[in-house]
Design an enzyme around this catalytic site. Structure first.
Site, PDB file in Angstrom:
ATOM      1  N   THR A  40      24.904  30.151  41.177  1.00 25.12           N
ATOM      2  CA  THR A  40      24.320  31.446  40.792  1.00 25.12           C
ATOM      3  C   THR A  40      22.911  31.250  40.236  1.00 25.12           C
ATOM      4  O   THR A  40      21.988  32.012  40.548  1.00 25.12           O
ATOM      5  CB  THR A  40      25.207  32.105  39.708  1.00 25.12           C
ATOM      6  OG1 THR A  40      26.525  32.223  40.230  1.00 25.12           O
ATOM      7  CG2 THR A  40      24.691  33.465  39.305  1.00 25.12           C
ATOM      8  N   HIS A  43      20.501  30.588  42.976  1.00 22.55           N
ATOM      9  CA  HIS A  43      20.141  31.834  43.685  1.00 22.55           C
ATOM     10  C   HIS A  43      19.072  32.599  42.900  1.00 22.55           C
ATOM     11  O   HIS A  43      18.134  33.142  43.486  1.00 22.55           O
ATOM     12  CB  HIS A  43      21.364  32.735  43.868  1.00 22.55           C
ATOM     13  CG  HIS A  43      22.406  32.179  44.783  1.00 22.55           C
ATOM     14  ND1 HIS A  43      22.127  31.745  46.048  1.00 22.55           N
ATOM     15  CD2 HIS A  43      23.737  31.982  44.614  1.00 22.55           C
ATOM     16  CE1 HIS A  43      23.244  31.305  46.619  1.00 22.55           C
ATOM     17  NE2 HIS A  43      24.225  31.428  45.770  1.00 22.55           N
ATOM     18  N   GLU A  64      27.054  28.558  31.950  1.00 21.78           N
ATOM     19  CA  GLU A  64      27.979  27.451  31.694  1.00 21.78           C
ATOM     20  C   GLU A  64      27.417  26.669  30.511  1.00 21.78           C
ATOM     21  O   GLU A  64      26.328  26.095  30.622  1.00 21.78           O
ATOM     22  CB  GLU A  64      28.041  26.512  32.899  1.00 21.78           C
ATOM     23  CG  GLU A  64      28.427  27.197  34.200  1.00 21.78           C
ATOM     24  CD  GLU A  64      28.368  26.244  35.399  1.00 21.78           C
ATOM     25  OE1 GLU A  64      27.989  25.069  35.224  1.00 21.78           O
ATOM     26  OE2 GLU A  64      28.686  26.695  36.503  1.00 21.78           O
ATOM     27  N   CYS A  93      35.371  45.218  29.920  1.00 19.85           N
ATOM     28  CA  CYS A  93      35.184  46.495  29.219  1.00 19.85           C
ATOM     29  C   CYS A  93      36.180  46.691  28.090  1.00 19.85           C
ATOM     30  O   CYS A  93      35.899  47.374  27.112  1.00 19.85           O
ATOM     31  CB  CYS A  93      35.240  47.653  30.211  1.00 19.85           C
ATOM     32  SG  CYS A  93      36.906  48.115  30.733  1.00 19.85           S
ATOM     33  N   CYS A  99      42.386  45.811  31.707  1.00 21.88           N
ATOM     34  CA  CYS A  99      42.080  45.241  30.390  1.00 21.88           C
ATOM     35  C   CYS A  99      43.165  45.606  29.384  1.00 21.88           C
ATOM     36  O   CYS A  99      43.649  44.761  28.635  1.00 21.88           O
ATOM     37  CB  CYS A  99      40.726  45.744  29.887  1.00 21.88           C
ATOM     38  SG  CYS A  99      39.323  44.889  30.615  1.00 21.88           S
ATOM     39  N   ILE A 175      32.997  22.571  42.533  1.00 23.63           N
ATOM     40  CA  ILE A 175      34.266  23.276  42.287  1.00 23.63           C
ATOM     41  C   ILE A 175      35.377  22.720  43.180  1.00 23.63           C
ATOM     42  O   ILE A 175      36.495  22.488  42.724  1.00 23.63           O
ATOM     43  CB  ILE A 175      34.082  24.798  42.452  1.00 23.63           C
ATOM     44  CG1 ILE A 175      33.056  25.286  41.412  1.00 23.63           C
ATOM     45  CG2 ILE A 175      35.407  25.533  42.280  1.00 23.63           C
ATOM     46  CD1 ILE A 175      32.799  26.783  41.418  1.00 23.63           C
ATOM     47  N   LEU A 262      37.901  31.281  47.119  1.00 21.27           N
ATOM     48  CA  LEU A 262      36.925  31.358  46.027  1.00 21.27           C
ATOM     49  C   LEU A 262      35.502  31.413  46.567  1.00 21.27           C
ATOM     50  O   LEU A 262      34.633  32.087  46.017  1.00 21.27           O
ATOM     51  CB  LEU A 262      37.068  30.132  45.103  1.00 21.27           C
ATOM     52  CG  LEU A 262      36.124  30.137  43.904  1.00 21.27           C
ATOM     53  CD1 LEU A 262      36.771  30.863  42.732  1.00 21.27           C
ATOM     54  CD2 LEU A 262      35.709  28.737  43.496  1.00 21.27           C
ATOM     55  N   GLY A 263      35.233  30.652  47.647  1.00 22.15           N
ATOM     56  CA  GLY A 263      33.880  30.529  48.200  1.00 22.15           C
ATOM     57  C   GLY A 263      33.333  31.889  48.601  1.00 22.15           C
ATOM     58  O   GLY A 263      34.034  32.681  49.229  1.00 22.15           O
TER      59      GLY A 263
HETATM   60  P1  NAD Z   1      28.514  24.369  46.551  1.00 23.16           P
HETATM   61  O1  NAD Z   1      27.620  25.225  47.366  1.00 23.16           O
HETATM   62  O2  NAD Z   1      27.930  23.288  45.714  1.00 23.16           O
HETATM   63  O3  NAD Z   1      29.630  23.700  47.489  1.00 23.16           O
HETATM   64  C1  NAD Z   1      29.977  24.195  48.743  1.00 23.16           C
HETATM   65  C2  NAD Z   1      30.216  22.998  49.647  1.00 23.16           C
HETATM   66  O4  NAD Z   1      30.708  23.470  50.891  1.00 23.16           O
HETATM   67  C3  NAD Z   1      28.943  22.191  49.920  1.00 23.16           C
HETATM   68  O5  NAD Z   1      29.143  20.839  49.551  1.00 23.16           O
HETATM   69  C4  NAD Z   1      28.748  22.367  51.436  1.00 23.16           C
HETATM   70  O6  NAD Z   1      28.191  21.222  52.054  1.00 23.16           O
HETATM   71  C5  NAD Z   1      30.191  22.615  51.874  1.00 23.16           C
HETATM   72  N1  NAD Z   1      30.315  23.191  53.234  1.00 23.16           N
HETATM   73  C6  NAD Z   1      29.408  23.899  53.949  1.00 23.16           C
HETATM   74  N2  NAD Z   1      29.898  24.188  55.173  1.00 23.16           N
HETATM   75  C7  NAD Z   1      31.159  23.692  55.211  1.00 23.16           C
HETATM   76  C8  NAD Z   1      32.186  23.697  56.204  1.00 23.16           C
HETATM   77  N3  NAD Z   1      32.027  24.277  57.400  1.00 23.16           N
HETATM   78  N4  NAD Z   1      33.353  23.078  55.913  1.00 23.16           N
HETATM   79  C9  NAD Z   1      33.535  22.490  54.715  1.00 23.16           C
HETATM   80  N5  NAD Z   1      32.594  22.456  53.729  1.00 23.16           N
HETATM   81  C10 NAD Z   1      31.430  23.047  53.999  1.00 23.16           C
HETATM   82  O7  NAD Z   1      29.352  25.393  45.637  1.00 23.16           O
HETATM   83  P2  NAD Z   1      30.275  25.220  44.341  1.00 23.16           P
HETATM   84  O8  NAD Z   1      29.462  25.366  43.116  1.00 23.16           O
HETATM   85  O9  NAD Z   1      31.186  24.038  44.452  1.00 23.16           O
HETATM   86  O10 NAD Z   1      31.110  26.562  44.520  1.00 23.16           O
HETATM   87  C11 NAD Z   1      31.985  26.697  45.620  1.00 23.16           C
HETATM   88  C12 NAD Z   1      31.990  28.097  46.174  1.00 23.16           C
HETATM   89  O11 NAD Z   1      32.584  28.997  45.219  1.00 23.16           O
HETATM   90  C13 NAD Z   1      30.608  28.706  46.466  1.00 23.16           C
HETATM   91  O12 NAD Z   1      30.700  29.486  47.633  1.00 23.16           O
HETATM   92  C14 NAD Z   1      30.343  29.586  45.264  1.00 23.16           C
HETATM   93  O13 NAD Z   1      29.466  30.654  45.567  1.00 23.16           O
HETATM   94  C15 NAD Z   1      31.718  30.104  44.987  1.00 23.16           C
HETATM   95  N6  NAD Z   1      32.009  30.546  43.618  1.00 23.16           N
HETATM   96  C16 NAD Z   1      32.853  31.597  43.489  1.00 23.16           C
HETATM   97  C17 NAD Z   1      33.225  32.032  42.231  1.00 23.16           C
HETATM   98  C18 NAD Z   1      34.197  33.151  42.101  1.00 23.16           C
HETATM   99  O14 NAD Z   1      34.461  33.567  40.959  1.00 23.16           O
HETATM  100  N7  NAD Z   1      34.776  33.623  43.200  1.00 23.16           N
HETATM  101  C19 NAD Z   1      32.710  31.397  41.088  1.00 23.16           C
HETATM  102  C20 NAD Z   1      31.843  30.314  41.256  1.00 23.16           C
HETATM  103  C21 NAD Z   1      31.514  29.885  42.530  1.00 23.16           C
HETATM  104 ZN    ZN Z   2      38.112  46.498  31.891  1.00 21.98          ZN
END
Ligand code: NAD
Ligand code: ZN
Length: 344
Positions: A40, A43, A64, A93, A99, A175, A262-263
């Site tokens: 984040t 970005h 964090e 909230c 909540c 993650i 999650l991704g």
């Molecule tokens: P990161 O971008 O460091 O890791 C993602 C990994 O996926 C990278 O190492 C990348 O090389 C790999 N990747 C790309 N294409 C791929 C494929 N085809 N197959 C397998 N792996 C592939 O991200 P992170 O900090 O470890 O976070 C993981 C994900 O979780 C991110 O998408 C992030 O945006 C998301 N996220 C979601 C939440 C939520 O609350 N839902 C919170 C935090 C992060």
């Molecule tokens: Zn709420």
């Protein structure tokens, strides 16, 4: 105090002198010691389409962190100066149905620390007392600094039972790497982690995975055959945000398999619903952490031998934030930390 500020609607961040945040009666003031750089934050630094939609400068970013309480509001009884704490990054909230029922992670009105309100890449951050997690003695400060993303990993990894199961994790970012250690600790049989980045796959090897698979050169069907897996993966954790990873996961699951996503994809993703239906798959989205069951689970797993420290690969002084952000963005790192104790 010094803080990392998004000052304008353009790429970049500035280390500036800003006022120490004021606290309300229900808040605590934390002297930040160490903070983790999250996707984040990258970005926001790069000012991509998501950041342009979501961020209003000027804003102190970062969510964090670990630090020490230095002041508490007049309504705060449970926390005291000297407590070593992290903050749950989602401020809820407190009044919506979820909540009120204690399902705070399902609040539809969350505000993000360092996204919608002043963040933790600073010497001090003000946090509502309802968002404070006091660390147990013995939790390493570096690991405490990444409890927020560690919580994402734990929330996803424990969304479904993994004891004895074969688990596929797509994406070996910080993650995904932490999730690999968690499902191993929780008793999974095979833990297969995929990525397309050899540095990340090497880190995965250090987390005790069964196989770290480069999906550019190796098919998951071949991995399953190698491992003598007859039915497919029982549990899938999508942690890459890559559409192809989710598609591939769906086709490699056992009947009745369970997928936690999650991704965050940057584009729309198509999945083969026919396979989801005929193979009776469960697909569940995961956002944030459960307040505060995930935080409890993180603590007790660390106390019972879970080690996620190999995920932390780099440490920088806060003054050196440009190098820290470049390192976090170049894909040759795991988790990158910023030290806020000697900034200025
Ligand atoms: P990161 O971008 O460091 O890791 C993602 C990994 O996926 C990278 O190492 C990348 O090389 C790999 N990747 C790309 N294409 C791929 C494929 N085809 N197959 C397998 N792996 C592939 O991200 P992170 O900090 O470890 O976070 C993981 C994900 O979780 C991110 O998408 C992030 O945006 C998301 N996220 C979601 C939440 C939520 O609350 N839902 C919170 C935090 C992060
Ligand atoms: Zn709420």
């Amino acid at each position: 105090m010094k803080a990392l500020v998004k000052t304008q609607r353009a790429p970049g961040l500035s280390l500036l002198d800003v006022p120490i945040p004021e606290i309300g009666i229900n808040d605590v003031l934390v002297r930040v010691h160490t903070a983790g750089i999250c996707g984040t934050d990258l970005h926001i630094h790069q000012w991509d389409a998501w950041a342009q939609r979501s961020i209003t400068p000027e804003l102190v970013i970062g969510h964090e962190f670990v630090g020490e309480i230095v002041a508490v509001g007049s309504n705060v009884n449970d926390f005291s100066p000297g407590d070593i704490v992290s903050g749950e990054g989602h401020v809820v909230c407190g009044r919506c149905r979820n909540c009120m029922a204690g399902r705070r992670h399902l609040c539809a009105h969350t505000e993000g620390i360092g996204v919608n309100r002043p963040g933790a890449f600073a010497e001090y951050v003000a946090v509502p007392m309802a968002n404070i997690w006091v660390h147990a003695p013995g939790i390493s400060r570096d690991v405490a600094a990444v409890f927020d993303p560690f919580g994402n990993a734990v929330h996803t990894a424990l969304a479904f039972p993994v004891l004895g199961e074969d688990v596929l994790i797509t994406g070996a970012g910080p993650i995904g790497l932490m999730a690999a250690a968690v499902v191993r600790h929780a008793g999974a049989r095979h833990v297969v982690v995929t990525d397309v980045n050899p540095h990340r796959l090497e880190l995965a090897e250090h987390m005790g995975v069964t196989r770290a698979v480069d999906v550019r050169t190796t098919a998951l069907a071949d991995v399953q055959r190698d491992l003598d897996m007859a039915e497919g993966f029982d549990v899938g954790l999508e942690m890459s945000g890559n559409p192809a990873a989710l598609t591939d996961m769906v086709t490699n699951m056992a009947h009745g398999g369970k997928i936690a996503v999650l991704g965050i994809p940057t584009e729309r993703v198509e999945i083969d619903l026919t396979t989801v239906i005929f193979n009776m798959l469960t697909v569940r989205g995961i956002y944030g952490r459960e307040m505060y069951e995930t935080w409890y689970a993180m603590t007790v797993m660390l106390q019972s031998g879970l080690d996620i420290s190999p995920v932390i690969t780099h440490r920088f002084a806060a003054d050196d934030f440009e190098n820290a952000f470049a390192t976090a963005a170049d894909g040759k790192s795991g988790k990158v930390l910023l030290d806020w104790t000697a900034v200025g």
